[in-house]
Every structure is written in C-alpha cells, then in structure tokens.
Design an enzyme around this catalytic site. Structure first.
Site, PDB file in Angstrom:
ATOM      1  N   ILE A 154       0.840  -1.207   0.000  1.00 21.94           N
ATOM      2  CA  ILE A 154       0.000   0.000   0.000  1.00 21.94           C
ATOM      3  C   ILE A 154       0.873   1.255   0.000  1.00 21.94           C
ATOM      4  O   ILE A 154       0.614   2.204  -0.745  1.00 21.94           O
ATOM      5  CB  ILE A 154      -0.977  -0.014   1.207  1.00 21.94           C
ATOM      6  CG1 ILE A 154      -1.946  -1.203   1.078  1.00 21.94           C
ATOM      7  CG2 ILE A 154      -1.736   1.303   1.300  1.00 21.94           C
ATOM      8  CD1 ILE A 154      -2.796  -1.456   2.309  1.00 21.94           C
ATOM      9  N   ASP A 173      10.990   2.523   6.851  1.00 21.64           N
ATOM     10  CA  ASP A 173      10.539   1.127   6.879  1.00 21.64           C
ATOM     11  C   ASP A 173      11.693   0.291   7.426  1.00 21.64           C
ATOM     12  O   ASP A 173      12.845   0.747   7.416  1.00 21.64           O
ATOM     13  CB  ASP A 173      10.189   0.668   5.442  1.00 21.64           C
ATOM     14  CG  ASP A 173       9.311  -0.577   5.415  1.00 21.64           C
ATOM     15  OD1 ASP A 173       9.737  -1.617   5.936  1.00 21.64           O
ATOM     16  OD2 ASP A 173       8.192  -0.491   4.879  1.00 21.64           O
ATOM     17  N   ARG A 233      -3.925   1.402  10.755  1.00 25.58           N
ATOM     18  CA  ARG A 233      -4.518   0.842  11.965  1.00 25.58           C
ATOM     19  C   ARG A 233      -4.595   1.920  13.036  1.00 25.58           C
ATOM     20  O   ARG A 233      -3.613   2.657  13.243  1.00 25.58           O
ATOM     21  CB  ARG A 233      -3.652  -0.312  12.502  1.00 25.58           C
ATOM     22  CG  ARG A 233      -4.031  -1.667  11.966  1.00 25.58           C
ATOM     23  CD  ARG A 233      -5.446  -1.982  12.331  1.00 25.58           C
ATOM     24  NE  ARG A 233      -5.729  -3.397  12.381  1.00 25.58           N
ATOM     25  CZ  ARG A 233      -6.836  -3.934  11.911  1.00 25.58           C
ATOM     26  NH1 ARG A 233      -7.738  -3.187  11.309  1.00 25.58           N
ATOM     27  NH2 ARG A 233      -7.059  -5.222  12.053  1.00 25.58           N
ATOM     28  N   GLU A 262     -12.094   1.545  17.519  1.00 21.84           N
ATOM     29  CA  GLU A 262     -13.165   1.464  16.507  1.00 21.84           C
ATOM     30  C   GLU A 262     -14.047   0.229  16.645  1.00 21.84           C
ATOM     31  O   GLU A 262     -15.200   0.246  16.217  1.00 21.84           O
ATOM     32  CB  GLU A 262     -12.578   1.515  15.093  1.00 21.84           C
ATOM     33  CG  GLU A 262     -11.796   0.265  14.686  1.00 21.84           C
ATOM     34  CD  GLU A 262     -11.221   0.369  13.269  1.00 21.84           C
ATOM     35  OE1 GLU A 262     -10.582   1.387  12.957  1.00 21.84           O
ATOM     36  OE2 GLU A 262     -11.409  -0.580  12.486  1.00 21.84           O
ATOM     37  N   HIS A 294     -13.312   3.014   8.491  1.00 25.14           N
ATOM     38  CA  HIS A 294     -12.528   1.866   7.990  1.00 25.14           C
ATOM     39  C   HIS A 294     -13.054   1.405   6.623  1.00 25.14           C
ATOM     40  O   HIS A 294     -13.357   0.236   6.419  1.00 25.14           O
ATOM     41  CB  HIS A 294     -12.577   0.709   8.999  1.00 25.14           C
ATOM     42  CG  HIS A 294     -11.380  -0.187   8.905  1.00 25.14           C
ATOM     43  ND1 HIS A 294     -10.706  -0.670  10.016  1.00 25.14           N
ATOM     44  CD2 HIS A 294     -10.719  -0.703   7.837  1.00 25.14           C
ATOM     45  CE1 HIS A 294      -9.702  -1.434   9.621  1.00 25.14           C
ATOM     46  NE2 HIS A 294      -9.690  -1.468   8.308  1.00 25.14           N
TER      47      HIS A 294
END
Ligand SMILES: NC(=O)c1ccc[n+]([C@@H]2O[C@H](COP(=O)([O-])OP(=O)(O)OC[C@H]3O[C@@H](n4cnc5c(N)ncnc54)[C@H](O)[C@@H]3O)[C@@H](O)[C@H]2O)c1
Length: 347
Positions: A154, A173, A233, A262, A294
């Site tokens: 993504i 990363d 997230r 959530e 979401h």
C-alpha cells in the site's frame, strides 16, 4: 454445506451469495461476531468473519463447543483473532493475504486531498448556498515533501501517486522497497521524516513495536501545518495525544480511516445512541479533521478479491489443501513459524 457469514455489509451480500453458487450455501448475517452473537454459529462447521469481529478466548470456546471447525476471515489482518486459542481448540483459521493495495492507497489520498482542500467544509457550505472562500485555502502539493511510514504494497501504491503529484519522497521502513527508491524515495530515520514532511501517511502494520508509533512526542515533532493520514490501523496513533495537539491548533489537516477504539463502533449505526467515546466525539468536532469508518478497502475490486479468496479458502479447507492464507492449519497440517505470523499481522 451451509456456511454462516457474520458482519456482511448490504453491498457485499449479493456478491457473497453469487460467489458461493455451485460450491456451498451461504447464510449472510449483518451482525458481527461477538460473545453475544457467537451462539448463532452452533451447528455450522465453517463460518466467515470480518475485520471487526471479536475472536477472543470466550468466543472461540463458544464456536468450538457449537461444532465450528473452520473460520474464514474476510480480511488481511487477524489481530482480532487469538490464534493460540484457535490452535489449541483445533480450529482452522484462514484469511485473505492479498487484495488490491490501490483501494487503500487511493483512499489515503482521498483523505489527504479532502483535508488539504477543505472539501467537507466547502461542500457543507454550498449546500447552504454559502459560496464564500474564507477558510478554504489549501496548498499545492508539487514540490512539497511527503513522508511514507511503511513502504510495502500500500505504501508503494501511495508513493506512486505522490510521485505523480511531483512531491519529494521520504520513506521509513524496516526494509527499503526498491520500487520506491526507483521513484526517488529517500529512506531516512523516523525522526527526520516527521520533522520534514508536509504530509505524513501511515502504512505499517499494527504490531507491539508499532503501537502508538505516533505518540505525544512524535506528534509534537511534526510540523505545525503538517497533514496526517492514517488508513492503516488506529493503534498506530495515540488518539488522546492527537486530540491535545489539535486543541493546541496544530496540523493543517488530519484524515483518519481507522481509530484505536473502533471495534464496536465502526461499520455500525450508532446515531440513535448516547455517545460514550469522548475522544472520538472531540475528534470529529475539529473542522480540519475527517474521520471515516474503515472504508479504505471498500471498493468493488478489493471486496470482489476478498470474497473470491474467501471462497477459495473454504474450498481448500474442505479439500484438505493448504495455502498461504492459512494461519492455523487443520491438525493434520504443519504450522507456520510463530515469528512469521507475528510479522505478517496486517489489517
Ligand atoms: N483501512 C483499510 O481498509 C486497510 C485495508 C488493508 C490494510 N490496511 C492497513 O495497511 C497496512 C499495510 O498493508 P500492506 O498490504 O501495505 O502491508 P505490507 O506488508 O505490504 O507492508 C507493510 C510494510 O510495513 C513494514 N513494516 C513492518 N513492520 C515494521 C516496523 N516495525 N517498522 C517499520 N516498518 C515496518 C514492512 O517492511 C512493509 O514494507 C496493513 O498492515 C493494515 O494495517 C488498512
């Protein structure tokens, strides 16, 4: 065999029913799997669950006692499932390890542009026939710096779009993605990315090591007029700390498709109930914040792939086959290493 699917959205139901034709019967329920709804699964060998289902010890015990043997999770992430308990109870668990990363990357950009160009406020105004421009000023993205935290599938798709805007690309990363390097991305320490980026987008998985990746100190180190997007997230951001920064007048815009509390809220209609979550209630009052439920993955393409893979996972289970989607195999099949599972804990 009849399969029971929990948490099926109205748009998804016809797609699910069509996908199972010729294979198995499917009963689609809109309710999510929770402790209260788990008894409905009694007598169903195979059930299917969605990302906000709760598959903790109690729920899994109820499922196993009712005769369930296989859980086909309709998402990539599985941090809602206690895999160790599932394994102990002999439950097979499979998930969807891949679907369109473009669905989420494009939505992250939708949030970024919506907050940058004040689209929600503008739309609300024109509905009221208020055509002033005050308070609607945004910024060009060309030449500005984007910071991408997590440059996997993504993150890479998000970076390609940023490249199209002509932005400077900073990445962070544990492993560099050569495709992002080819686009001109510079990998830097998280601290530098946070301090220099005009737009920050989160695309790492939620792991113990990434819980509150953006805590109070990290949020403070961002530019006052930065834009923050989280479509990964909720637990990656300390939401109370974010509210404190917003109260202090910081950040040009914040787009959130996920929220750490959530579960039990997102995907449900709570409009007629008393709001109990003060943090979320405060968050949605900021004019520079857009919260969505979401929905980044929710495209025809991604949902079609999720359902197609779920059918394959069920057919693999009934045929005794093992695939890369299996998190807890049938007792007769070998287990993947625990380390591999932890690293692969995506949503
Ligand atoms: N909002 C939605 O609808 C939705 C849908 C799907 C996925 N997601 C989220 O998007 C995230 C990314 O998905 P993806 O398919 O790109 O996953 P991916 O595995 O392809 O990429 C994740 C990247 O994060 C990196 N990473 C892992 N642990 C890290 C750490 N501790 N520190 C730094 N980097 C780390 C990996 O090296 C990898 O490059 C998922 O984990 C999920 O949380 C959200």
């Amino acid at each position: 065999m009849e399969i029971l699917a929990f948490g099926v959205q109205a748009d998804e139901k016809p797609l699910m029913e069509k996908a199972f034709v010729g294979h198995h019967d499917i009963r689609c329920l809109s309710v999510f799997l929770t402790e209260d709804t788990a008894p409905i699964a009694a007598g169903y060998e195979i059930i299917s669950t969605s990302v906000n289902a709760i598959l903790d010890n109690r729920v899994l015990q109820t499922l196993a006692a009712g005769g369930t043997q296989m859980i086909a999770q309709r998402s990539t992430g599985f941090n809602n499932i206690d895999l160790e308990v599932a394994e102990r109870l002999g439950l097979t668990v499979a998930r969807v390890s891949y679907y369109s990363p473009y669905s989420v990357a494009e939505f992250a950009w939708t949030l970024a542009m919506a907050v940058n160009r004040r689209i929600v406020r503008a739309s609300n105004r024109t509905r009221d026939f208020d055509f002033r421009l005050d308070g609607l000023m945004g910024r060009d993205l060309r030449g500005r710096t984007v910071g991408v935290l997590g440059t996997g599938k993504i993150g890479e798709a998000f970076t390609r779009i940023a490249h199209g805007f002509g932005m400077n690309l900073l990445g962070w990363d544990v492993a560099e993605n050569p495709a992002c390097v080819d686009l001109g991305m510079k990998y830097v320490e998280k601290e530098r990315l946070l301090a220099e980026a005009d737009l920050i987008s989160l695309h790492v998985p939620l792991l113990p090591s990434t819980q509150h990746l953006l805590d109070a100190a990290a949020l403070r180190s961002m530019k006052d007029d930065a834009i923050l997007v989280n479509s990964s997230r909720g637990g990656l951001v300390d939401t109370e700390a974010l509210v404190a920064e917003l109260r202090a007048g910081r950040f040009a815009g914040v787009g959130l498709d996920v929220y750490e509390a959530e579960a039990g809220l997102f995907f449900l209609d709570k409009s007629l109930e008393v709001v109990e979550d003060d943090t979320l209630a405060r968050l949605v009052t900021f004019p520079n914040v857009v919260v969505t439920s979401h929905q980044a993955y929710y495209t025809e393409d991604a949902v079609g792939q999720i359902i197609g893979t779920t059918v394959r996972n069920v057919l693999d289970y009934t045929a005794g086959r093992r695939s890369e989607n299996v998190l807890v195999p049938r007792l007769s099949q070998a287990l993947p290493s625990r380390g591999a599972r932890e690293f692969d804990d995506r949503a």
